[in-house]
Design an enzyme around this catalytic site. Structure first.
Site, short mmCIF file in Angstrom:
data_model
loop_
_atom_site.label_atom_id
_atom_site.label_comp_id
_atom_site.label_asym_id
_atom_site.label_seq_id
_atom_site.Cartn_x
_atom_site.Cartn_y
_atom_site.Cartn_z
N CYS A 1 0.87 -1.19 0.00
CA CYS A 1 0.00 0.00 0.00
C CYS A 1 0.90 1.23 0.00
O CYS A 1 2.08 1.13 -0.36
CB CYS A 1 -0.97 -0.03 1.18
SG CYS A 1 -0.18 0.05 2.80
N ASN B 1 2.30 1.51 4.35
CA ASN B 1 2.61 0.24 5.03
C ASN B 1 2.30 0.29 6.53
O ASN B 1 2.96 -0.36 7.34
CB ASN B 1 4.07 -0.19 4.79
CG ASN B 1 4.36 -1.66 5.16
OD1 ASN B 1 5.46 -2.00 5.57
ND2 ASN B 1 3.40 -2.53 5.04
N ASP C 1 -8.25 3.97 1.27
CA ASP C 1 -7.28 4.34 2.30
C ASP C 1 -8.04 4.81 3.54
O ASP C 1 -8.75 5.80 3.48
CB ASP C 1 -6.40 5.47 1.73
CG ASP C 1 -5.28 5.82 2.67
OD1 ASP C 1 -5.31 5.40 3.84
OD2 ASP C 1 -4.35 6.52 2.22
N CYS D 1 -1.40 0.73 7.36
CA CYS D 1 -2.83 0.39 7.49
C CYS D 1 -3.21 -0.82 6.65
O CYS D 1 -3.38 -1.93 7.16
CB CYS D 1 -3.71 1.57 7.09
SG CYS D 1 -3.60 2.99 8.21
N ARG D 2 -3.34 -0.64 5.33
CA ARG D 2 -3.93 -1.69 4.50
C ARG D 2 -3.03 -2.89 4.29
O ARG D 2 -3.47 -4.04 4.46
CB ARG D 2 -4.36 -1.10 3.14
CG ARG D 2 -5.50 -0.11 3.26
CD ARG D 2 -5.65 0.74 2.01
NE ARG D 2 -4.50 1.61 1.82
CZ ARG D 2 -4.29 2.38 0.76
NH1 ARG D 2 -5.18 2.36 -0.23
NH2 ARG D 2 -3.24 3.17 0.68
N SER D 3 -1.77 -2.66 3.88
CA SER D 3 -0.94 -3.85 3.56
C SER D 3 -0.51 -4.65 4.79
O SER D 3 -0.49 -5.89 4.72
CB SER D 3 0.24 -3.49 2.65
OG SER D 3 1.13 -2.60 3.26
P1 4NP Z 1 -1.78 2.83 4.11
O1 4NP Z 1 -2.43 4.18 4.72
O2 4NP Z 1 -1.25 3.19 2.75
O3 4NP Z 1 -2.95 1.91 4.06
O4 4NP Z 1 -0.70 2.42 5.10
C1 4NP Z 1 -1.72 5.38 4.79
C2 4NP Z 1 -0.94 5.64 5.89
C3 4NP Z 1 -0.28 6.85 5.97
C4 4NP Z 1 -0.39 7.77 4.97
C5 4NP Z 1 -1.15 7.50 3.86
C6 4NP Z 1 -1.81 6.30 3.77
N1 4NP Z 1 0.27 9.02 5.08
O5 4NP Z 1 0.09 9.87 4.19
O6 4NP Z 1 1.03 9.24 6.02
#
Ligand code: 4NP
Length: 159
Positions: A9, A12, A128, A14-16
């Site tokens: 994702c 790294n 997201d 939340c989703r992945s």
């Molecule tokens: P992820 O979510 O891609 O599912 O881990 C996010 C976590 C942090 C951010 C964006 C998406 N960020 O912009 O910090």
């Protein structure tokens, strides 16, 4: 040889890492841990070294899913090492595809949107949840549980 699967994702956190936890939980329940090596990574580097988002850890825990991953950024070596690279959204897909193009066009066939394995949703991207409300984490986990189940069924039919 274990089949090596990488979930990707943006951050790294939340989703992945949740997809990694969901898939690990599934293979553990089915006694298939010896067949797979599972990991996750982000296309961005802002959260490298961080644990997963506490909201995601808590939501997953309620479903019996343990998330222990520490964030890291995807590398060119990952494209060579992993057999299957599963992205969460179109932005991750484009980023990983462009890394693959830097090395070898043949690597592109390893990269797929995770939701292409889902049977229940018409969505093509895992939303997201980072800036959204808490329900977003439940929506993400529902999508991940369904698509990881579909992924494991497809892989089990082959392995
Ligand atoms: P992820 O979510 O891609 O599912 O881990 C996010 C976590 C942090 C951010 C964006 C998406 N960020 O912009 O910090």
């Amino acid at each position: 040889m274990k089949k090596q699967i990488l979930f990707v994702c943006l951050g790294n956190i939340c989703r992945s890492p949740a997809a990694e936890g969901v898939f690990l939980n599934l293979i553990k329940k089915k006694g298939l841990e010896h067949k797979y090596f599972v990991d996750s990574a982000g296309t961005g580097g802002w959260h490298v070294g961080h644990k997963a988002d506490a909201r995601m850890i808590m939501a997953a825990e309620k479903r019996g899913i343990n998330i222990t991953s520490i964030a890291r950024q995807i590398s060119l070596d990952d494209l060579k090492i992993f057999d299957l690279i599963l992205t969460m959204d179109n932005e991750n897909l484009a980023a990983v595809n462009s890394l693959a193009r830097e090395i070898d066009l043949k690597l592109l066939k390893k990269i797929k949107p995770l939701l292409s394995y889902s049977s229940k949703t018409s969505l093509s991207e895992v939303p997201d949840p980072y800036y959204g409300k808490n329900n977003g984490f439940e929506v993400v986990l529902d999508l991940l549980e369904d698509s990881c189940q579909g992924l494991l069924e497809e892989l089990s039919a082959k392995v």
